[in-house]
Design an enzyme around this catalytic site. Structure first.
Site, PDB file in Angstrom:
ATOM      1  N   LYS A 115       0.891  -1.244   0.002  1.00  0.00           N
ATOM      2  CA  LYS A 115      -0.081   0.022   0.180  1.00  0.00           C
ATOM      3  C   LYS A 115       0.778   1.311   0.057  1.00  0.00           C
ATOM      4  O   LYS A 115       1.863   1.391   0.953  1.00  0.00           O
ATOM      5  CB  LYS A 115      -0.930  -0.041   1.022  1.00  0.00           C
ATOM      6  CG  LYS A 115      -1.812   1.217   1.222  1.00  0.00           C
ATOM      7  CD  LYS A 115      -2.589   1.034   2.588  1.00  0.00           C
ATOM      8  CE  LYS A 115      -3.829   2.057   2.783  1.00  0.00           C
ATOM      9  NZ  LYS A 115      -4.491   1.642   4.145  1.00  0.00           N
ATOM     10  N   HIS A 117      -0.285   4.578   0.356  1.00  0.00           N
ATOM     11  CA  HIS A 117      -1.266   5.540   1.035  1.00  0.00           C
ATOM     12  C   HIS A 117      -1.241   5.164   2.606  1.00  0.00           C
ATOM     13  O   HIS A 117      -1.147   3.942   2.817  1.00  0.00           O
ATOM     14  CB  HIS A 117      -2.268   6.008   0.305  1.00  0.00           C
ATOM     15  CG  HIS A 117      -3.152   4.822   0.097  1.00  0.00           C
ATOM     16  ND1 HIS A 117      -3.146   3.933  -0.888  1.00  0.00           N
ATOM     17  CD2 HIS A 117      -4.343   4.655   0.801  1.00  0.00           C
ATOM     18  CE1 HIS A 117      -4.261   3.105  -0.649  1.00  0.00           C
ATOM     19  NE2 HIS A 117      -5.100   3.648   0.645  1.00  0.00           N
TER      20      HIS A 117
END
Length: 238
Positions: A115, A117
């Site tokens: 991921k 973010h």
């Protein structure tokens, strides 16, 4: 029989627990009989689909089996890791079960893709540290375990053991060819991890041989023939 219950891999096993688990898997439809194609391209007379532990009651019971098998095997560890995807609910359920037994353990899992973010990264949950237990349903080629080992070591922790629901006790494949060891044996011998299985194919055969139900007893011959063709000797067997 191909595999006596003596030797290293048979130590610390709970036969009654294994039989109870096989019965549970059959009664819930998780363990089915017929003709199923495996990842290795074999036609198997049985199929274990852990995705069908699909409600709270079944998942809680499954976690009880995992915890009891680990306790019977005397395997020590400091935290739990569940490889994506099936290992994620298994790790969470097992952590809850150990908390119910008075031992609160941290757990973590991975994403298939990192991921970029929010908190970012590929790992979710508690920081990986100490002796890590990897929990999964079955082990076909050991790929998920190898990926888990890499993640755990990269985080500075020690991959210590693996617990699975069912050991198929059959030859793994490499480059499309059968090899004279199972994925479980590869993880034990080459990767140096302890492996604990709630039940093995041998336990399934014993359950079917009892002939408690004619509908199940008729599958014994087909499963036994499959075992004789693709089975491997247990570590420590003469």
């Amino acid at each position: 029989m191909l595999e006596p219950r003596t030797g290293a891999a048979g130590a610390g096993r709970n036969d009654a627990l294994a039989q109870d688990f096989v019965r549970f898997a059959v009664e819930t439809g998780v363990l089915r009989f017929g003709e199923f194609k495996t990842k290795a391209g074999r036609m198997s007379p049985y199929f274990f689909n852990a995705g069908l532990f699909d409600d709270g009651a079944k998942l809680a019971r499954l976690a009880e089996f995992y915890a009891s098998a680990l306790e019977a095997g005397g395997i020590g560890f400091d935290m739990i890791f569940g490889p994506a995807y099936k290992g994620i609910p298994l790790a969470a359920a097992l952590a809850v079960e150990f908390a119910r037994r008075g031992r609160s353990l941290p757990f973590a899992y991975n994403r298939k893709e990192a991921k970029n973010h929010g908190e970012g990264g590929q790992l979710v949950g508690a920081p990986l540290q100490g002796r890590v237990l990897v929990v999964d349903d079955v082990m076909s080629a050991g790929t998920a375990v190898r990926e888990s080992i890499a993640l755990i070591r990269a985080a500075g922790a020690a991959p210590h053991a693996v617990v699975i629901a069912l050991d198929r006790q059959e030859m793994a494949t490499e480059g499309g060819r059968d090899v004279p060891h199972s994925a479980v044996q590869y993880v034990r011998r080459q990767l140096g991890l302890q492996v604990c299985a709630i039940a093995r194919l041998e336990d399934l055969l014993q359950y079917l041989a009892k002939g408690g139900e004619a509908a199940l007893a008729e599958h014994h011959g087909r499963v036994l023939a499959y075992r004789q063709r693709y089975g491997v000797l247990e570590d420590g067997a003469p």
